[in-house]
Design an enzyme around this catalytic site. Sequence first.
Site, short mmCIF file in Angstrom:
data_model
loop_
_atom_site.label_atom_id
_atom_site.label_comp_id
_atom_site.label_asym_id
_atom_site.label_seq_id
_atom_site.Cartn_x
_atom_site.Cartn_y
_atom_site.Cartn_z
N GLU A 1 -4.38 -6.50 15.08
CA GLU A 1 -3.87 -5.19 14.64
C GLU A 1 -5.00 -4.15 14.70
O GLU A 1 -4.75 -2.97 14.87
CB GLU A 1 -3.28 -5.29 13.22
CG GLU A 1 -2.35 -4.12 12.90
CD GLU A 1 -1.60 -4.28 11.59
OE1 GLU A 1 -2.17 -4.00 10.53
OE2 GLU A 1 -0.42 -4.69 11.61
N GLY B 1 -4.75 -1.85 5.17
CA GLY B 1 -4.02 -3.01 4.68
C GLY B 1 -4.73 -4.33 4.98
O GLY B 1 -4.84 -5.21 4.13
N ARG B 2 -5.23 -4.46 6.19
CA ARG B 2 -5.85 -5.74 6.59
C ARG B 2 -7.26 -5.92 6.05
O ARG B 2 -7.91 -6.92 6.32
CB ARG B 2 -5.79 -5.91 8.11
CG ARG B 2 -6.34 -4.74 8.90
CD ARG B 2 -5.90 -4.81 10.36
NE ARG B 2 -6.31 -3.63 11.11
CZ ARG B 2 -5.60 -2.51 11.21
NH1 ARG B 2 -4.44 -2.41 10.58
NH2 ARG B 2 -6.02 -1.49 11.92
N HIS C 1 -4.01 -33.12 18.12
CA HIS C 1 -2.85 -33.93 18.49
C HIS C 1 -1.70 -33.06 18.96
O HIS C 1 -0.56 -33.53 19.02
CB HIS C 1 -2.45 -34.81 17.31
CG HIS C 1 -3.55 -35.77 16.93
ND1 HIS C 1 -3.70 -36.99 17.54
CD2 HIS C 1 -4.59 -35.64 16.07
CE1 HIS C 1 -4.77 -37.60 17.04
NE2 HIS C 1 -5.33 -36.78 16.15
N GLU D 1 10.66 -4.73 4.33
CA GLU D 1 10.74 -6.14 3.93
C GLU D 1 10.40 -6.30 2.45
O GLU D 1 11.08 -7.00 1.70
CB GLU D 1 9.76 -6.99 4.75
CG GLU D 1 10.09 -7.11 6.22
CD GLU D 1 9.40 -6.06 7.07
OE1 GLU D 1 9.13 -4.94 6.55
OE2 GLU D 1 9.15 -6.33 8.25
N LYS E 1 9.70 -0.47 14.03
CA LYS E 1 10.24 -0.11 12.71
C LYS E 1 11.30 0.98 12.85
O LYS E 1 12.35 0.93 12.21
CB LYS E 1 9.12 0.40 11.80
CG LYS E 1 8.15 -0.65 11.31
CD LYS E 1 7.15 -0.02 10.35
CE LYS E 1 6.01 -0.97 10.01
NZ LYS E 1 4.97 -0.36 9.20
N LYS F 1 0.83 -1.20 0.00
CA LYS F 1 0.00 0.00 0.00
C LYS F 1 0.88 1.26 0.00
O LYS F 1 0.70 2.16 -0.81
CB LYS F 1 -0.92 -0.03 1.23
CG LYS F 1 -1.78 1.19 1.39
CD LYS F 1 -2.71 1.05 2.57
CE LYS F 1 -3.36 2.39 2.89
NZ LYS F 1 -4.27 2.31 4.03
O1 F6P Z 1 3.41 -2.84 9.76
C1 F6P Z 1 2.06 -3.05 9.68
C2 F6P Z 1 1.53 -2.73 8.31
O2 F6P Z 1 1.45 -1.36 8.13
C3 F6P Z 1 0.18 -3.39 8.10
O3 F6P Z 1 -0.86 -2.66 8.60
C4 F6P Z 1 0.17 -3.56 6.62
O4 F6P Z 1 -0.78 -4.49 6.21
C5 F6P Z 1 1.59 -4.01 6.37
O5 F6P Z 1 2.35 -3.25 7.28
C6 F6P Z 1 2.10 -3.84 4.98
O6 F6P Z 1 2.04 -2.52 4.56
P1 F6P Z 1 2.22 -2.12 3.04
O7 F6P Z 1 1.11 -2.73 2.27
O8 F6P Z 1 2.16 -0.62 3.01
O9 F6P Z 1 3.56 -2.63 2.58
#
Ligand code: F6P
Length: 531
Positions: free
Chosen positions: A347, A261-262, A378, A206, A498, A200
């Site tokens: 979250e 995002g979620r 199990h 990452e 972060k 987003k």
């Molecule tokens: O670190 C949390 C977060 O901001 C989430 O809310 C989001 O889904 C995820 O990181 C990934 O964010 P992006 O889509 O901006 O890479």
Amino acid sequence: MTLIPNLPHSPAWQALATHAASLRQRHLRQLFAEDAQRFARFSRQHDGLLLDFSKQRIDADTHRLLLNLAAAANIDGWRQKMLAGEAINHTEGRAVRHVALRAGSAAPAEVRIVLERLQACCESIHSGAWRGYTGERITDVVNIGIGGSDLGPRMATRALAAQQQPDLRVHFVANVDGADIAPLLAGLNPRTTLFIIASKTFTTQETLINAATARAWLLATADNETAIARHFVAISTARERTRAFGIADANVFEFWDWVGGRFSLWSAIGLSLALAVGWHQFEQLLAGARAMDEHFASAPAADNLPLTLALLTLWNTDFLDAHTTAVLPYSQSLERLPAYLQQLEMESNGKQTDRAGQRLAVTTNPIVWGEAGTNGQHSFYQLLHQGGQLIPCDFIALRDSDFPLPNHHRSLLANCLAQSAALAFGQTAEEVRAAGVAETLLPYKLFPGNQPSTTLLLPTLNAYTLGQLLVLYEHKVFCLGVLWNINSFDQWGVELGKTLAGRLEPLIATEGDDSAFDSSTRGLLAALNRR
Ligand code: F6P
């Protein structure tokens, strides 16, 4: 807009607290014995779904008082505010409009335009019209994203394995750990691989590191930057950043800051899923989601499935003191559902500051965890049965299997029903004795029961029912946010880590000034840098 001022001191909350003091003493065995109509009273059917909450530790008064609390919290008013596009995400000054993404013909023009572009993209990849830089067909798609840009499409792609398109494999990379992407790339062909960079913000460390690795891997073979246009697409709200990465605008599918995002599976973030299962299935997912939106918007409170789930979670958390909740899908295809719900629920509602900036005096979201049945039986069910902790469970089962094989589904369903019954009713000393167990072993064979659960029965698992299921939980999360008077749509709690990671990274593998850090962090840095 009415808020519940000082929530735990409101009359509706106090009435529940008084009631809970007596209800807590009662066992599900008693509650069932006293009410022959209990299943009928505490189950609801809607659009093929059956929600059985008769094994929750409630009685008719509990239900009535919970519904009073929902009215006092003005769920209706908040729902209208959300659906009207008001900026209810007040800490980020944003509207919350993910419902508009699945509104079909009523969706805003900007949404429909992106859906048309996504459909065209899917169809050109499936038909083979989209070719890699050497003219070969795309055989593999890699979604690079994390959090909401990974969990939804990854979970849904797994869930809809029965609908998997032939001749196209879809993979997911999220972790910045090279152990995620490296083994995957080792098995792929750069000439036939398409990368979806899903972010987003397009700032997530990452994702950008993994994307850069994928880009370098492609160029190591292609040796020409023009190949990027055939092998990279982006999904983002940040056009300048996708351009800076080198992705042509024609390959960027946008979404908007009013999609959290979620809550973004329904947006262009669903592209990897649509590629995995085909555009028609993606539309079916949206249709199932839309059907649950309509139910949430119009069903009376007592029959409203998302509100019911929310009230039960609030009851278990704040009145029965449960701190965790287990999600137990009796469906291997739903094995990623617990991970998806962890982000959606924790979250969103793992917060202690209310909408007025005050510290809440009540516990909010329980820890969400879980595992597909029967595997969980199990490993950790021992603790559910005899561990002494109150752990409400959501059982999810399919009437008809998505992968029918002789014998399997009957056994799976029998286990699901057996577990919720065993958890609810347990096994008394008399029953153990009647089974001929020696007195010395009797204490070990007692099952206290009284472990509350809800069972959700889906007709089967397909794109439509998956859409219903996910939106059921989405709106549950919304209702809980209203009940607890918190903003479910920000996530400030992820920021500190972060920021610290950004400050620590230059100190890893190189000496630097670490004096601002504590002795533990300095000690760990020294150990890492000592080679
Ligand atoms: O670190 C949390 C977060 O901001 C989430 O809310 C989001 O889904 C995820 O990181 C990934 O964010 P992006 O889509 O901006 O890479």
